[in-house]
Enzyme design. Structure first.
Site, PDB file in Angstrom:
ATOM      1  N   GLY A 135      17.076  -2.003  -3.398  1.00 57.23           N
ATOM      2  CA  GLY A 135      17.138  -0.581  -3.028  1.00 57.23           C
ATOM      3  C   GLY A 135      17.293   0.307  -4.246  1.00 57.23           C
ATOM      4  O   GLY A 135      18.358   0.917  -4.435  1.00 57.23           O
ATOM      5  N   THR A 187      14.241   2.417  -5.599  1.00 60.03           N
ATOM      6  CA  THR A 187      13.351   3.582  -5.492  1.00 60.03           C
ATOM      7  C   THR A 187      13.701   4.474  -4.303  1.00 60.03           C
ATOM      8  O   THR A 187      14.079   3.977  -3.229  1.00 60.03           O
ATOM      9  CB  THR A 187      11.898   3.089  -5.353  1.00 60.03           C
ATOM     10  OG1 THR A 187      11.634   2.169  -6.403  1.00 60.03           O
ATOM     11  CG2 THR A 187      10.915   4.241  -5.426  1.00 60.03           C
ATOM     12  N   GLU A 191      13.407  -8.683 -14.570  1.00 62.71           N
ATOM     13  CA  GLU A 191      12.267  -8.596 -13.658  1.00 62.71           C
ATOM     14  C   GLU A 191      10.955  -8.618 -14.448  1.00 62.71           C
ATOM     15  O   GLU A 191       9.997  -9.270 -14.058  1.00 62.71           O
ATOM     16  CB  GLU A 191      12.395  -7.287 -12.858  1.00 62.71           C
ATOM     17  CG  GLU A 191      11.328  -7.093 -11.793  1.00 62.71           C
ATOM     18  CD  GLU A 191      11.464  -5.757 -11.059  1.00 62.71           C
ATOM     19  OE1 GLU A 191      12.444  -5.024 -11.288  1.00 62.71           O
ATOM     20  OE2 GLU A 191      10.565  -5.441 -10.264  1.00 62.71           O
ATOM     21  N   ASN A 204       2.531   0.649 -15.240  1.00 59.80           N
ATOM     22  CA  ASN A 204       1.975   0.304 -16.552  1.00 59.80           C
ATOM     23  C   ASN A 204       2.004   1.490 -17.516  1.00 59.80           C
ATOM     24  O   ASN A 204       2.124   1.307 -18.727  1.00 59.80           O
ATOM     25  CB  ASN A 204       0.553  -0.241 -16.382  1.00 59.80           C
ATOM     26  CG  ASN A 204       0.586  -1.668 -15.866  1.00 59.80           C
ATOM     27  OD1 ASN A 204       1.644  -2.157 -15.439  1.00 59.80           O
ATOM     28  ND2 ASN A 204      -0.538  -2.350 -15.900  1.00 59.80           N
ATOM     29  N   GLU A 205       1.925   2.718 -16.971  1.00 58.94           N
ATOM     30  CA  GLU A 205       2.032   3.888 -17.860  1.00 58.94           C
ATOM     31  C   GLU A 205       3.428   3.922 -18.495  1.00 58.94           C
ATOM     32  O   GLU A 205       3.577   4.189 -19.685  1.00 58.94           O
ATOM     33  CB  GLU A 205       1.797   5.194 -17.077  1.00 58.94           C
ATOM     34  CG  GLU A 205       0.360   5.421 -16.614  1.00 58.94           C
ATOM     35  CD  GLU A 205       0.001   4.603 -15.381  1.00 58.94           C
ATOM     36  OE1 GLU A 205       0.920   4.095 -14.698  1.00 58.94           O
ATOM     37  OE2 GLU A 205      -1.205   4.465 -15.096  1.00 58.94           O
TER      38      GLU A 205
HETATM   39  C1  LIG Z   1       4.043  -2.722  -3.271  1.00 59.43           C
HETATM   40  C2  LIG Z   1       5.262  -2.113  -3.881  1.00 59.43           C
HETATM   41  C3  LIG Z   1       6.484  -2.733  -3.716  1.00 59.43           C
HETATM   42  C4  LIG Z   1       7.648  -2.148  -4.223  1.00 59.43           C
HETATM   43  N1  LIG Z   1       8.846  -2.753  -3.979  1.00 59.43           N
HETATM   44  C5  LIG Z   1       9.983  -2.128  -4.343  1.00 59.43           C
HETATM   45  C6  LIG Z   1      11.261  -2.663  -3.965  1.00 59.43           C
HETATM   46  O1  LIG Z   1      11.363  -3.724  -3.342  1.00 59.43           O
HETATM   47  N2  LIG Z   1      12.372  -1.970  -4.310  1.00 59.43           N
HETATM   48  C7  LIG Z   1      12.326  -0.803  -5.024  1.00 59.43           C
HETATM   49  O2  LIG Z   1      13.374  -0.252  -5.336  1.00 59.43           O
HETATM   50  N3  LIG Z   1      11.130  -0.266  -5.392  1.00 59.43           N
HETATM   51  C8  LIG Z   1       9.968  -0.895  -5.058  1.00 59.43           C
HETATM   52  N4  LIG Z   1       8.752  -0.347  -5.399  1.00 59.43           N
HETATM   53  C9  LIG Z   1       8.722   0.958  -6.064  1.00 59.43           C
HETATM   54  C10 LIG Z   1       8.193   0.940  -7.480  1.00 59.43           C
HETATM   55  O3  LIG Z   1       9.150   0.467  -8.385  1.00 59.43           O
HETATM   56  C11 LIG Z   1       7.771   2.398  -7.774  1.00 59.43           C
HETATM   57  O4  LIG Z   1       6.630   2.656  -6.975  1.00 59.43           O
HETATM   58  C12 LIG Z   1       7.463   2.639  -9.222  1.00 59.43           C
HETATM   59  O5  LIG Z   1       8.629   2.615  -9.988  1.00 59.43           O
HETATM   60  C13 LIG Z   1       6.733   3.985  -9.423  1.00 59.43           C
HETATM   61  O6  LIG Z   1       7.443   5.021  -8.816  1.00 59.43           O
HETATM   62  P1  LIG Z   1       6.725   6.040  -7.810  1.00 59.43           P
HETATM   63  O7  LIG Z   1       5.967   5.255  -6.810  1.00 59.43           O
HETATM   64  O8  LIG Z   1       7.744   6.994  -7.337  1.00 59.43           O
HETATM   65  O9  LIG Z   1       5.648   6.804  -8.687  1.00 59.43           O
HETATM   66  P2  LIG Z   1       5.940   8.007  -9.679  1.00 59.43           P
HETATM   67  O10 LIG Z   1       7.117   7.716 -10.530  1.00 59.43           O
HETATM   68  O11 LIG Z   1       5.927   9.283  -8.912  1.00 59.43           O
HETATM   69  O12 LIG Z   1       4.651   7.955 -10.595  1.00 59.43           O
HETATM   70  C14 LIG Z   1       3.376   8.414 -10.151  1.00 59.43           C
HETATM   71  C15 LIG Z   1       2.373   8.174 -11.286  1.00 59.43           C
HETATM   72  O13 LIG Z   1       2.767   8.926 -12.443  1.00 59.43           O
HETATM   73  C16 LIG Z   1       2.917   8.062 -13.564  1.00 59.43           C
HETATM   74  N5  LIG Z   1       4.055   8.509 -14.376  1.00 59.43           N
HETATM   75  C17 LIG Z   1       5.300   8.833 -13.928  1.00 59.43           C
HETATM   76  N6  LIG Z   1       6.098   9.185 -14.955  1.00 59.43           N
HETATM   77  C18 LIG Z   1       5.352   9.070 -16.079  1.00 59.43           C
HETATM   78  C19 LIG Z   1       5.596   9.269 -17.462  1.00 59.43           C
HETATM   79  N7  LIG Z   1       6.813   9.646 -17.894  1.00 59.43           N
HETATM   80  N8  LIG Z   1       4.593   9.043 -18.333  1.00 59.43           N
HETATM   81  C20 LIG Z   1       3.367   8.630 -17.913  1.00 59.43           C
HETATM   82  N9  LIG Z   1       3.062   8.415 -16.597  1.00 59.43           N
HETATM   83  C21 LIG Z   1       4.033   8.638 -15.704  1.00 59.43           C
HETATM   84  C22 LIG Z   1       3.199   6.685 -12.976  1.00 59.43           C
HETATM   85  O14 LIG Z   1       2.807   5.654 -13.846  1.00 59.43           O
HETATM   86  C23 LIG Z   1       2.326   6.703 -11.721  1.00 59.43           C
HETATM   87  O15 LIG Z   1       0.997   6.392 -12.054  1.00 59.43           O
HETATM   88  C24 LIG Z   1       7.567  -0.923  -4.942  1.00 59.43           C
HETATM   89  C25 LIG Z   1       6.319  -0.313  -5.134  1.00 59.43           C
HETATM   90  C26 LIG Z   1       5.178  -0.889  -4.607  1.00 59.43           C
HETATM   91  C27 LIG Z   1       3.863  -0.182  -4.811  1.00 59.43           C
END
Ligand SMILES: Cc1cc2nc3c(=O)[nH]c(=O)nc-3n(C[C@H](O)[C@H](O)[C@H](O)COP(=O)(O)OP(=O)(O)OC[C@H]3O[C@@H](n4cnc5c(N)ncnc54)[C@H](O)[C@@H]3O)c2cc1C
Length: 393
Positions: free
Chosen positions: A126, A128, A243, A379-380
């Site tokens: 937990g 995100t 991780e 990856n970003e």
């Molecule tokens: C299938 C799946 C399973 C997951 N499982 C879990 C889980 O079990 N528990 C959990 O806690 N989380 C989980 N996650 C969440 C995951 O860790 C987040 O999706 C991830 O950290 C990205 O956050 P976000 O989706 O809010 O995207 P955002 O942070 O909103 O990012 C959106 C886009 O902007 C880019 N971006 C953001 N900030 C920057 C920056 N500073 N510089 C350049 N680019 C940037 C990102 O790379 C991305 O392309 C999961 C995600 C997926 C897709």
């Protein structure tokens, strides 16, 4: 490419190979194990590894680890992924377990570690929230102290397999006045507590792998706090480091590449010009995979000599997931119109289409692998880490 194995390591590799061949459950050999298996089926291999004492390769021996060297751990990882076994869920063994034995108190170690090893407790992560992904420190889930309990309110999202989970480890805000990272704590929450609601998120491949988790006035005993209040960010970062180091997935990619080549041999005539372009792209992917393996082997041998690759491990995550996605993409190209098949009408039923990697399963895999470059730190974000911490930009 393989590490230059010593006699002992080669014997260990052979032991792992024959153990997998003999013990990996036949009923887990389905096309898309992550999607097609029930909770109990997906735990079968976990329990077999537990009985053998091999479930937690990186744990210290005193907590139930097998006492392997780094090279042995790498060999085990390579052999299990090469054989296509479903890896045990990472949330208990790879993520929260090491946090508990490193920062938890004795009562927490005694209560949680044995059940993580045995698979009796299924954990989910937990971290995100809707407004806190890459920028995790802006999380808003609150935990307010009320006597011996915290009262937790908030919304976690993308929580993988929370529908099966017994426990969730959460980052919560315990000091709303403190600056972003400093007011966060690391709390273990029983999913059966009143006020915890799990709602499915169905992803683009049609699977139910992730969820929203709502926490409404959830009463959590203070005993479930890991380490010190407001020091959770330190424990959270420790967990993320663990991780990411295992994300190259080269064994898995090699296996997928072999499947792809088999499809090309079966489906595409040697004089087909489109097939020739495809063959070139497959060769490029294979060369990149070999280069990644060499990099990984170099890092493993550095680790064996006690040198931590540190932020350079982000490179493994980026390249490993990119190559994995490329192989899924190439597989989709190779199957042509079979890629239009749906789960309800699988192309695998067609006499011209042998093997489990075709049709709907390849499409589902293609769509499902989109996640690899997002989770575990996108990856970003990994590129930012390399830019700052490795290149000093
Ligand atoms: C299938 C799946 C399973 C997951 N499982 C879990 C889980 O079990 N528990 C959990 O806690 N989380 C989980 N996650 C969440 C995951 O860790 C987040 O999706 C991830 O950290 C990205 O956050 P976000 O989706 O809010 O995207 P955002 O942070 O909103 O990012 C959106 C886009 O902007 C880019 N971006 C953001 N900030 C920057 C920056 N500073 N510089 C350049 N680019 C940037 C990102 O790379 C991305 O392309 C999961 C995600 C997926 C897709």
């Amino acid at each position: 490419m393989e590490l230059n194995l010593s006699k002992e390591d080669a014997a260990f590799r052979d032991e792992v190979r024959s153990f997998i061949a003999e013990k990996y459950p036949a009923e887990m050999r389905v096309a898309n194990p992550e999607i097609d298996l029930t909770k109990e089926q997906s735990l079968l291999w976990h329990r077999i590894l537990y009985k053998k004492g091999w479930i937690a390769p990186s744990w210290p021996k005193e907590y139930g680890g097998p006492g392997w060297t780094i090279a042995q751990r790498y060999i085990f990882e390579q052999e299990t992924s090469r054989a296509g076994t479903l890896p045990p869920l990472p949330f208990g063994v790879t993520m929260v377990g090491p946090v508990i034995y490193t920062f938890g108190n004795d009562a927490q170690k005694e209560k949680f570690l044995p059940r993580i090893l045995s698979g009796d407790d299924w954990w989910c992560q937990g971290y995100t929230e809707p407004g806190a992904g890459s920028d995790l420190a802006s999380l808003r889930t609150k935990a307010l102290r009320d006597g011996d309990h915290y009262i937790v309110n908030g919304h976690k999202t993308w929580t993988t397999l929370a529908q099966h989970a017994d426990w969730i480890f959460c980052l919560v805000r315990t000091d709303p006045q403190a600056k972003a990272q400093s007011g966060i704590s690391f709390l273990l929450i029983d999913m059966n507590t009143a006020g915890v609601t799990v709602r499915p998120i169905i992803t683009i491949d049609g699977s139910h792998e992730v969820n929203d988790v709502f926490l409404e006035d959830v009463r959590v005993p203070v005993d479930n706090l890991i380490g010190e209040e407001n020091k959770g960010w330190t424990y959270a970062k420790f967990l993320l480091g663990n991780e990411r180091t295992s994300m190259a997935g080269t064994g898995h990619s090699k296996r997928r590449l072999q499947g792809l080549k088999a499809i090309v041999r079966a489906e595409i005539a040697p004089d087909d010009s489109a097939g020739c372009d495809l063959a070139k792209d497959i060769a490029k992917a294979e060369i990149d995979l070999m280069a990644l393996e060499a990099t990984e082997a170099r890092m493993i041998s550095q680790l064996s000599r006690g040198k931590d690759p540190g932020p350079a491990a982000s490179l493994l995550k980026i390249r490993g997931t990119e190559i994995h996605q490329r192989i899924a993409d190439l597989t989709h190209r190779a199957i042509g119109q079979y890629g239009l098949a749906l789960r309800e009408h699988p192309a695998g039923g067609n006499a011209f289409v042998p093997g489990p990697s075709y049709g709907h399963t390849a499409t589902e895999k293609y769509l499902n692998t989109r996640k690899l470059s997002i989770y575990g730190g996108s990856n970003e974000i990994q590129r930012n880490i390399i830019a700052k911490a490795v290149l000093g930009l």
